[in-house]
Design an enzyme around this catalytic site. Structure first.
Site, PDB file in Angstrom:
ATOM      1  N   ASP A  46     -15.959  -6.097   8.931  1.00 37.50           N
ATOM      2  CA  ASP A  46     -17.042  -5.196   8.556  1.00 37.50           C
ATOM      3  C   ASP A  46     -18.407  -5.872   8.681  1.00 37.50           C
ATOM      4  OD1 ASP A  46     -16.420  -6.951   6.528  1.00 37.50           O
ATOM      5  OD2 ASP A  46     -16.182  -5.428   4.980  1.00 37.50           O
ATOM      6  N   ASP A 104      -0.534   0.129  10.607  1.00 38.30           N
ATOM      7  CA  ASP A 104      -0.200  -1.148  11.239  1.00 38.30           C
ATOM      8  C   ASP A 104       1.150  -1.687  10.780  1.00 38.30           C
ATOM      9  OD1 ASP A 104      -2.079  -1.621  13.144  1.00 38.30           O
ATOM     10  OD2 ASP A 104      -2.972  -3.363  12.186  1.00 38.30           O
ATOM     11  N   ASP A 147     -10.708   2.877   3.463  1.00 36.94           N
ATOM     12  CA  ASP A 147      -9.451   2.192   3.197  1.00 36.94           C
ATOM     13  C   ASP A 147      -8.462   3.192   2.599  1.00 36.94           C
ATOM     14  OD1 ASP A 147     -10.419  -0.192   4.131  1.00 36.94           O
ATOM     15  OD2 ASP A 147     -10.982  -0.950   2.153  1.00 36.94           O
ATOM     16  N   GLU A 180       0.864  -1.186   0.000  1.00 34.69           N
ATOM     17  CA  GLU A 180       0.000   0.000   0.000  1.00 34.69           C
ATOM     18  C   GLU A 180       0.898   1.233   0.000  1.00 34.69           C
ATOM     19  OE1 GLU A 180      -3.783  -1.875   2.468  1.00 34.69           O
ATOM     20  OE2 GLU A 180      -2.239  -0.767   3.559  1.00 34.69           O
ATOM     21  N   LYS A 218      -7.384  -5.663  11.080  1.00 35.11           N
ATOM     22  CA  LYS A 218      -7.966  -4.332  10.880  1.00 35.11           C
ATOM     23  C   LYS A 218      -8.933  -3.967  11.999  1.00 35.11           C
ATOM     24  CE  LYS A 218     -10.618  -1.543   7.597  1.00 35.11           C
ATOM     25  NZ  LYS A 218     -11.336  -1.526   6.293  1.00 35.11           N
TER      26      LYS A 218
END
Length: 761
Positions: free
Chosen positions: A461, A136, A294, A107, A270
């Site tokens: 989620d 993280d 995100d 990412e 997460k």
């Protein structure tokens, strides 16, 4: 505060969509499926075991279509009116915005900071916003990029608000050149802003290759000698909006956090990061509403916060108003037609029941609901009832539920009582914020169990969403145009398979944990049809078995010379059923502006992911239930697309002959992983069956009596090969677009064994 005058127009309204024609089509398809099952049941004794297997598979398909019909019966969505907000609301509520990232390699920080910049520039008072970035991966590069992003934000945010820029993620905005018709002042500022952005990008790129800045700046001392899975809590205030008047030149608060991690502690992926975000934000700003996105989902609509507030504040005098507002997920760099259709028709159907399912990104939450509040705990004026006050606000109870931080307990009390957060300096809360990030802080508390984001699934989620709906809350669905958030989707291949496997595994975890809708529909406050909607979503992984079997049955019948489909007039049931389903799904795609080819690609990928990555999710959940292994959250790789902006971004019209940058390219990447073994095997065995039938090899079968397989089985084999066309192409391609020899050899061996079994059985 909201003006409750009934004479004023509403801030939002719920729009229901009822189509009796579509209901009739859904029921007709369901009727055809049931007719097929009835025909098989009546003639079961006259046929071999193939019909029994087909009956079981078709029963699964019929059950799935029954769920779909129930879900889509009364579709709805909410329509906000943000232009009415200022005349109705005198003091807009604060919003804490959460961005999560976990790996600076998969990412890229440039992607993260563009998402952050888009959030900082939304049309909302800057003194009412705070952006928290959870890292993280504990990356000094990510922190450095955020510090540099703040410097650029002081230029970017005023520029966006001054000229009402449509696309507020600079990496997308600057893809298109400046128009020749623009006025000179705007042109000068545009050029200056672009130069500053390029300098900013260059500094980040230089830093990624040279860590000199890490040793030169004491601010990076906390990142010295740390590992992603072994480090102390880091909380740093990158910028603090001390003016607090909300003018166009201000930039919202920016806070970087990275919770403590140790090798022998379970960190809950997460969900654990989100709960730390809730605690830190509660100590610093304690906004009543929270947005989570995100790191690759930038804000594409400048009024997105105002739109969500319209829904929350319109229902602020109703104790049953929505717990969260969900925006659809849309993508700028790939053919996401399947997801767009799913959200337009299916998710909108769920929104007409008890509200949409929380999708993990692009969602606004109410802090009080995340703290465990239920509708029954509120009075008519949405203040805490006397019973809830005794239950929630007892100091001993709060410490047991929320942890032993006195400051955290105080912030919880303020949030539950809807008290405004005092404008203290954020830096005053740094030490206590670090304390609530310790690995053992949640020990013997209710974090992840009944409050915050719920644990026990990598699909945090859906797990959290079903927990909220089970308490009786509703949710709202907004589908603005242009889309509120846009992200990047992994290309077709290993990354896409990895993502699909993670999703399917996480959903199956929820199906078998205490949040299961199989339990909730009988003993919780979730509505029955809402439970069916969750059941439809959670059983995605289980569908891989009947899908895989049904892809192999026609080939087996051709090789074995047995009949899979009824003969004569009854064959018309199959033909009508397949034809209606194809035309129905094609209409869904074309009604939203997608091409026939886009529909075909989506149908193909659905079969591929169902029989490949979803199949492995069943193995994952079996091993977890047996205690052999635990599921692992693996971050999918994100990339930055260099394609031009399309009409979704509001900058240029999409080419009518193109469905997007990568749409319908037909390219599918392969590697040596087992994800591609089932698809390769399916193609090989169906090609073998077609070739055998064409050459009359079935007559060599000792059981051949004539009147067995027919052209119907051949046609279905051809259809299966067409749906797995990327694998057929992969047999002849080379490089990353070709199927590796190791996968091909394994699939060939399986095909030989299957063919031998079919002929000799």
């Amino acid at each position: 505060m909201a003006d409750s005058s009934s004479s004023l127009p509403p801030l939002s309204e719920k729009i229901s969509y009822k189509s009796y024609f579509l209901r009739a089509v859904d029921l007709t398809i369901l009727g055809l499926l049931l007719s097929l099952l009835l025909h098989r049941a009546v003639h079961m004794s006259q046929n071999d075991t193939v019909w029994v297997v087909a009956f079981l598979c078709e029963s699964c398909f019929s059950f799935i279509w029954l769920l779909i019909t129930c879900i889509k019966w009364c579709p709805a969505e909410h329509k906000p009116f943000p232009d009415r907000l200022d005349e109705r609301i005198h003091d807009l509520p604060s919003v804490d915005m959460f961005v999560t990232t976990a790996d600076p390699v998969r990412e890229p920080p440039i992607l993260v900071v563009n998402t952050v910049l888009s959030l900082l520039a939304v049309n909302y008072p800057a003194n009412k916003l705070a952006c928290y970035v959870s890292d993280d991966g504990c990356s000094s590069l990510t922190y450095f990029s955020l510090k540099e992003a703040y410097k650029f934000a002081k230029i970017w945010v005023p520029f966006c608000k001054k000229y009402n820029v449509k696309v507020r993620a600079p990496f997308r905005y600057f893809l298109n050149p400046l128009g020749s018709s623009e006025d000179s002042e705007f042109s000068r500022e545009w050029e200056m802003t672009k130069r500053e952005y390029e300098k900013f990008i260059q500094r980040v790129e230089d830093a990624s290759g040279d860590s000199y800045w890490l040793d030169a700046d004491d601010d990076f001392e906390a990142f010295s000698n740390v590992k992603p899975n072994d480090h102390s809590t880091i909380v740093k205030v990158i910028s603090e909006n001390k003016r607090g008047v909300g003018d166009e030149k201000e930039v919202p608060h920016i806070v970087y956090i990275s919770r403590e991690k140790r090798p022998n502690y379970l960190h809950h992926y997460k969900a654990g990061a989100m709960n730390f975000l809730v605690r830190v934000s509660g100590l610093m700003t304690n906004a009543p509403y929270m947005l989570n996105v995100d790191c690759d989902m930038y804000a594409n609509e400048a009024d997105v916060v105002r739109q969500a507030m319209c829904v929350f504040l319109e229902g602020s005098m109703n104790q049953d108003h929505c717990a969260f507002v969900q925006f659809p997920q849309d993508f700028y760099d790939s053919n996401a037609g399947e997801l767009v259709v799913l959200q337009t028709y299916l998710v909108r159907g769920i929104a007409g029941i008890q509200g949409p399912i929380y999708a993990g990104s692009g969602c606004f939450h109410t802090r009080r609901v995340m703290y465990g509040l239920s509708p029954n705990d509120l009075e008519d004026n949405i203040s805490l009832s006397s019973f809830a006050t005794r239950k929630f606000l007892a100091e001993e109870s709060l410490a047991r539920v929320f942890g032993n931080s006195k400051e955290m307990v105080t912030s919880v009390v303020d949030a539950l009582q809807r008290k405004s957060n005092p404008q203290n300096s954020l830096t005053n809360s740094l030490e206590v914020a670090k304390a609530v990030g310790h690995c053992n802080y949640e020990y013997q508390t209710s974090w992840g169990k009944t409050i915050g984001w719920l644990y026990d699934s990598t699909s945090e989620d859906v797990n959290t969403s079903i927990g909220i709906h089970s308490r009786g809350w509703t949710s709202s669905y907004l589908l603005p145009e242009p889309p509120a958030f846009l992200g990047c989707m992994p290309p077709g291949g290993p990354e896409a398979m990895l993502q699909q496997r993670r999703w399917a595994t996480g959903l199956l975890e929820v199906l078998f944990n205490k949040q299961s809708p199989l339990i909730g529909m009988f003993c919780k406050k979730i509505r029955f049809r809402q439970s069916l909607a969750y059941l439809y979503i959670l059983t995605w992984g289980l569908r891989s078995i009947p899908e895989l079997v049904y892809c192999l049955l026609p080939a087996y019948c051709l090789l074995h010379n047995s009949s899979l489909f009824p003969k004569g007039v009854c064959l018309g049931i199959i033909v009508t059923l397949v034809g209606m389903h194809c035309l129905y799904t094609l209409w869904e795609f074309m009604s939203l502006g997608f091409s026939v080819q886009s529909w075909y690609v989506s149908q193909s990928f659905w079969r591929i992911k169902t029989t490949s990555s979803w199949l492995f999710s069943i193995l994952d959940i079996i091993l977890k239930l047996l205690g052999v292994s635990k599921t692992v959250f693996i971050v999918t790789k994100k990339t930055i697309s260099e394609t031009k902006l399309d009409s979704k971004d509001g900058s240029s019209q999409r080419d009518k002959d193109d469905d997007g940058p990568k749409a319908d390219s037909g390219k599918f990447e392969f590697d040596g992983s087992l994800y591609f073994l089932p698809g390769t095997f399916i193609v090989l065995i169906n090609l073998t069956a077609i070739a055998g039938f064409s050459m009359g090899l079935q007559r060599l079968n000792p059981s051949y009596k004539g009147g067995g397989s027919s052209l119907a089985e051949v046609c279905v084999c051809v259809l299966v090969v067409m749906l797995f066309l990327p694998f057929l192409k992969g047999l002849f391609e080379k490089g990353k677009y070709g199927i590796p020899l190791s996968t091909l050899s394994k699939a060939s061996l399986l095909a030989v064994l299957f063919a031998f079994f079919s002929v000799r059985n």
